[in-house]
Design a protein around this motif. Structure first.
Motif, PDB file in Angstrom:
ATOM      1  N   ASP A 178      10.603   1.643  -1.343  1.00 37.31           N
ATOM      2  CA  ASP A 178      11.152   1.446  -0.005  1.00 37.31           C
ATOM      3  C   ASP A 178      10.080   1.273   1.062  1.00 37.31           C
ATOM      4  N   ASN A 179       9.003   2.021   0.961  1.00 38.44           N
ATOM      5  CA  ASN A 179       7.948   1.954   1.972  1.00 38.44           C
ATOM      6  C   ASN A 179       6.662   1.364   1.411  1.00 38.44           C
ATOM      7  N   PHE A 180       6.777   0.582   0.343  1.00 37.45           N
ATOM      8  CA  PHE A 180       5.602  -0.021  -0.275  1.00 37.45           C
ATOM      9  C   PHE A 180       4.984  -1.037   0.679  1.00 37.45           C
ATOM     10  N   ASP A 181       3.684  -0.987   0.832  1.00 38.79           N
ATOM     11  CA  ASP A 181       2.966  -1.881   1.743  1.00 38.79           C
ATOM     12  C   ASP A 181       2.536  -3.134   0.982  1.00 38.79           C
ATOM     13  N   TYR A 182       3.413  -4.129   0.945  1.00 33.62           N
ATOM     14  CA  TYR A 182       3.149  -5.354   0.194  1.00 33.62           C
ATOM     15  C   TYR A 182       1.957  -6.126   0.765  1.00 33.62           C
ATOM     16  N   ALA A 183       1.802  -6.130   2.076  1.00 34.57           N
ATOM     17  CA  ALA A 183       0.677  -6.837   2.702  1.00 34.57           C
ATOM     18  C   ALA A 183      -0.649  -6.213   2.274  1.00 34.57           C
ATOM     19  N   ALA A 184      -0.710  -4.900   2.231  1.00 36.24           N
ATOM     20  CA  ALA A 184      -1.942  -4.223   1.801  1.00 36.24           C
ATOM     21  C   ALA A 184      -2.215  -4.514   0.330  1.00 36.24           C
ATOM     22  N   GLU A 185      -1.172  -4.545  -0.492  1.00 41.63           N
ATOM     23  CA  GLU A 185      -1.345  -4.853  -1.910  1.00 41.63           C
ATOM     24  C   GLU A 185      -1.871  -6.276  -2.089  1.00 41.63           C
ATOM     25  N   LEU A 186      -1.370  -7.209  -1.301  1.00 43.13           N
ATOM     26  CA  LEU A 186      -1.846  -8.588  -1.358  1.00 43.13           C
ATOM     27  C   LEU A 186      -3.333  -8.661  -1.003  1.00 43.13           C
ATOM     28  N   GLN A 187      -3.742  -7.929   0.013  1.00 43.60           N
ATOM     29  CA  GLN A 187      -5.155  -7.903   0.403  1.00 43.60           C
ATOM     30  C   GLN A 187      -6.018  -7.301  -0.705  1.00 43.60           C
ATOM     31  N   ARG A 188      -5.517  -6.245  -1.371  1.00 40.76           N
ATOM     32  CA  ARG A 188      -6.256  -5.654  -2.490  1.00 40.76           C
ATOM     33  C   ARG A 188      -6.419  -6.667  -3.624  1.00 40.76           C
ATOM     34  N   GLU A 189      -5.369  -7.458  -3.867  1.00 48.22           N
ATOM     35  CA  GLU A 189      -5.451  -8.477  -4.915  1.00 48.22           C
ATOM     36  C   GLU A 189      -6.466  -9.551  -4.549  1.00 48.22           C
ATOM     37  N   TYR A 190      -6.504  -9.968  -3.291  1.00 40.72           N
ATOM     38  CA  TYR A 190      -7.503 -10.947  -2.855  1.00 40.72           C
ATOM     39  C   TYR A 190      -8.905 -10.394  -3.031  1.00 40.72           C
ATOM     40  N   LEU A 191      -9.097  -9.105  -2.688  1.00 39.51           N
ATOM     41  CA  LEU A 191     -10.412  -8.482  -2.879  1.00 39.51           C
ATOM     42  C   LEU A 191     -10.791  -8.467  -4.356  1.00 39.51           C
ATOM     43  N   ASP A 192      -9.819  -8.162  -5.203  1.00 41.65           N
ATOM     44  CA  ASP A 192     -10.077  -8.120  -6.635  1.00 41.65           C
ATOM     45  C   ASP A 192     -10.439  -9.508  -7.164  1.00 41.65           C
ATOM     46  N   LEU A 193      -9.744 -10.534  -6.683  1.00 43.48           N
ATOM     47  CA  LEU A 193     -10.045 -11.908  -7.097  1.00 43.48           C
ATOM     48  C   LEU A 193     -11.356 -12.412  -6.494  1.00 43.48           C
ATOM     49  N   GLY A 194     -11.643 -11.943  -5.297  1.00 43.14           N
ATOM     50  CA  GLY A 194     -12.837 -12.406  -4.591  1.00 43.14           C
ATOM     51  C   GLY A 194     -12.559 -13.594  -3.686  1.00 43.14           C
ATOM     52  N   TYR A 195     -11.303 -14.007  -3.598  1.00 40.36           N
ATOM     53  CA  TYR A 195     -10.921 -15.115  -2.730  1.00 40.36           C
ATOM     54  C   TYR A 195      -9.407 -15.125  -2.545  1.00 40.36           C
TER      55      TYR A 195
END
Length: 88
Positions: free
Chosen positions: A56-73
């Protein structure tokens, strides 16, 4: 109420399921760690992501940013360089 103890087996930590629960061998479960530290196992076939209150309160935007950091782009900002199929 049953009590089980976490134990190490190989490279995993294992929580056993009491025989009285009648869980069939090979049954697949999704696992969610709740904000209060509890662990919820739900049969995979019956899992309803839309009914999962832990999201319910999952921060999808923050998760997306973490995925970009993990990918490096950011994949949306990279121009295709090969034969990638572009959406028309």
């Amino acid at each position: 109420m049953e009590t089980v103890k976490a134990r190490v087996q190989g490279n995993s930590v294992v929580l056993t399921v009491p025989k009285a629960f009648n869980v069939n061998t090979g049954t697949e479960y999704t696992v969610v760690r709740q904000s209060d530290g509890s662990i919820l196992y739900q049969p995979k076939d019956g899992y309803d992501i839309w009914a999962d209150s832990s999201l319910d309160n999952f921060d999808y935007a923050a998760e997306l940013q973490r995925e970009y950091l993990d990918l490096g782009y950011n994949p949306r900002e990279v121009k295709p360089v090969g034969r990638e199929k572009l959406n028309d």
